[in-house]
Write a protein that holds these residues in place. Sequence first.
Motif, short mmCIF file in Angstrom:
data_model
loop_
_atom_site.label_atom_id
_atom_site.label_comp_id
_atom_site.label_asym_id
_atom_site.label_seq_id
_atom_site.Cartn_x
_atom_site.Cartn_y
_atom_site.Cartn_z
N ILE A 66 0.86 -1.19 0.00
CA ILE A 66 0.00 0.00 0.00
C ILE A 66 0.89 1.23 0.00
CG2 ILE A 66 -1.72 1.30 1.34
CD1 ILE A 66 -2.02 -1.86 2.55
N GLN A 67 0.68 2.10 -0.98
CA GLN A 67 1.44 3.35 -1.03
C GLN A 67 0.47 4.46 -0.66
OE1 GLN A 67 4.93 3.60 -2.27
NE2 GLN A 67 4.78 5.57 -1.23
N GLU A 68 0.63 5.01 0.53
CA GLU A 68 -0.29 6.07 0.98
C GLU A 68 0.25 7.44 0.56
OE1 GLU A 68 -0.63 9.42 3.11
OE2 GLU A 68 0.73 8.05 4.18
N SER A 69 -0.59 8.22 -0.10
CA SER A 69 -0.19 9.58 -0.52
C SER A 69 -1.33 10.55 -0.23
CB SER A 69 0.15 9.61 -2.02
OG SER A 69 1.07 8.60 -2.35
N GLY A 70 -1.84 10.47 0.99
CA GLY A 70 -2.89 11.40 1.41
C GLY A 70 -2.28 12.72 1.85
N PRO A 71 -3.13 13.67 2.28
CA PRO A 71 -2.62 14.98 2.70
C PRO A 71 -1.60 14.87 3.84
CG PRO A 71 -5.01 15.02 2.48
CD PRO A 71 -4.60 13.59 2.33
N GLU A 72 -0.68 15.84 3.86
CA GLU A 72 0.43 15.82 4.82
C GLU A 72 -0.03 16.34 6.19
OE1 GLU A 72 3.25 14.43 4.38
OE2 GLU A 72 4.82 15.46 5.48
N ARG A 73 -0.99 15.65 6.78
CA ARG A 73 -1.47 16.04 8.11
C ARG A 73 -1.54 14.78 8.96
NH1 ARG A 73 -5.89 19.54 7.16
NH2 ARG A 73 -6.79 18.78 9.11
N LEU A 74 -0.92 14.83 10.14
CA LEU A 74 -0.78 13.63 10.95
C LEU A 74 -2.12 12.95 11.21
CD1 LEU A 74 1.01 11.69 12.51
CD2 LEU A 74 0.81 13.20 14.50
N GLU A 75 -3.15 13.76 11.61
CA GLU A 75 -4.41 13.11 11.96
C GLU A 75 -5.05 12.44 10.75
OE1 GLU A 75 -3.70 16.30 12.06
OE2 GLU A 75 -5.33 17.51 11.27
N ILE A 76 -4.83 13.02 9.56
CA ILE A 76 -5.39 12.38 8.35
C ILE A 76 -4.62 11.09 8.05
CG2 ILE A 76 -5.93 12.63 5.89
CD1 ILE A 76 -6.35 15.56 6.28
N LYS A 77 -3.28 11.18 8.15
CA LYS A 77 -2.47 9.98 7.88
C LYS A 77 -2.85 8.86 8.85
CE LYS A 77 0.94 11.78 5.04
NZ LYS A 77 0.83 11.57 3.60
N GLN A 78 -3.08 9.21 10.11
CA GLN A 78 -3.45 8.18 11.10
C GLN A 78 -4.82 7.59 10.77
OE1 GLN A 78 -3.02 10.36 14.80
NE2 GLN A 78 -0.94 9.57 15.12
N SER A 79 -5.75 8.47 10.34
CA SER A 79 -7.09 7.94 10.06
C SER A 79 -7.08 7.09 8.79
CB SER A 79 -8.11 9.08 10.02
OG SER A 79 -8.50 9.37 8.71
N ILE A 80 -6.25 7.45 7.81
CA ILE A 80 -6.14 6.62 6.60
C ILE A 80 -5.62 5.23 6.98
CG2 ILE A 80 -4.92 6.31 4.41
CD1 ILE A 80 -4.99 9.35 4.03
N LEU A 81 -4.57 5.22 7.81
CA LEU A 81 -3.99 3.94 8.22
C LEU A 81 -5.03 3.08 8.95
CD1 LEU A 81 -1.69 1.93 8.57
CD2 LEU A 81 -0.71 3.39 10.34
N ALA A 82 -5.83 3.72 9.81
CA ALA A 82 -6.86 2.97 10.55
C ALA A 82 -7.87 2.36 9.56
CB ALA A 82 -7.57 3.90 11.53
#
Length: 320
Positions: A90-106
């Motif tokens: 999985i290559q994650e390229s969502g917005p550079e915001r910690l809370e968004i990155k954490q929610s994408i991972l969840a």
Amino acid sequence: MRPEEIKRVACVGGGVIGSSWAIQFAMKGLDVTLYDINEEQLAKSKAQMHKSLDALEQFKAITPERRAEIAGQVKLTISMEEAVSGVQFIQESGPERLEIKQSILAQVEEYASSDAIYASSTSGLLVSDIAAQADHPERCVGAHPYNPPHLIPLVELTSGDKTDPELLQTAYDFYQSIGKEAVLLRKECPGFIANRLQLALYREVQDLVMRGVCSVEDVDKALVYGPGLRWAIFGHNMIMQMGNPGGLTGMVQMLGNSGDRWLADMASWTHQPDNWAEVAQPGVDKEMANFPDYVGHTNEECAKYRDQMLIELLKLHRKL
Ligand SMILES: NC(=O)c1ccc[n+]([C@@H]2O[C@H](COP(=O)([O-])OP(=O)(O)OC[C@H]3O[C@@H](n4cnc5c(N)ncnc54)[C@H](O)[C@@H]3O)[C@@H](O)[C@H]2O)c1
């Protein structure tokens, strides 16, 4: 998991970087799903991918038939389940915001296999933070591309405090196997490697102009027609190696401490000049006006020239 077992890849977030990653993976024959949050964003991802494919086709890096194959390898979806179920990478390229990155991972963890590698394209967040609440932080790595990833081979790999080192190695081998040039950061370091090099050089560019030593146009020319040409082939250590019959050691002996005087005179400030854009923009406008017609005189023309040259260079590097 061995790198050759990676056959299906999900790109999560299909903006500038994600849509380019999708092309990169598809060009290497992998099955790709590209996820974004709604149909509107997905339409933008598709348009972006086709713009990249247009350039590849126009500059003869791919044939029209190959283009159709590559486009056909990418399935676009707004369903996370569809995007990540059964993929190995999985290559994650969502917005550079910690809370968004954490929610994408969840969200990814709800549907992805627990041994799928999770690589974040983050430019500056720590993998340890992104994976802080993850069920499987051991499979998370940082994989910072250089824009656009389907053309620029570099990918900078970082790990979090719980990343499995074997898995990091698999990610490294996987990227190498698809033609990327992976580098490994052995310690956390803001800006990673390439952006730090770029900023160090740019500080000197800014300083030379601000001090009135040279124009914006000339400092760019000095870079492009001097070191830039060599740096497109070899890194600076190799340039040193080839600069003297005694290799890098001979070069160091030959130069001695002669550079110390320059170093003492060079910029060391840690805040960039607030009025830099004001000073530099007229210089860049003049530079563009003076380019030969084949380079172009507008942003759009120059970007097209850059893409063409990049593709030609990559062909010479046997990367396309
Ligand atoms: N742009 C660059 O030059 C560059 C270079 C290297 C790394 N990066 C990194 O790559 C990542 C993406 O950057 P970008 O420039 O492509 O940004 P971008 O804004 O172009 O794309 C972000 C995408 O994420 C999507 N998105 C928003 N919320 C989401 C969610 N909850 N789940 C999934 N997707 C979501 C957006 O719709 C958008 O398509 C960032 O972490 C950035 O730091 C960017």
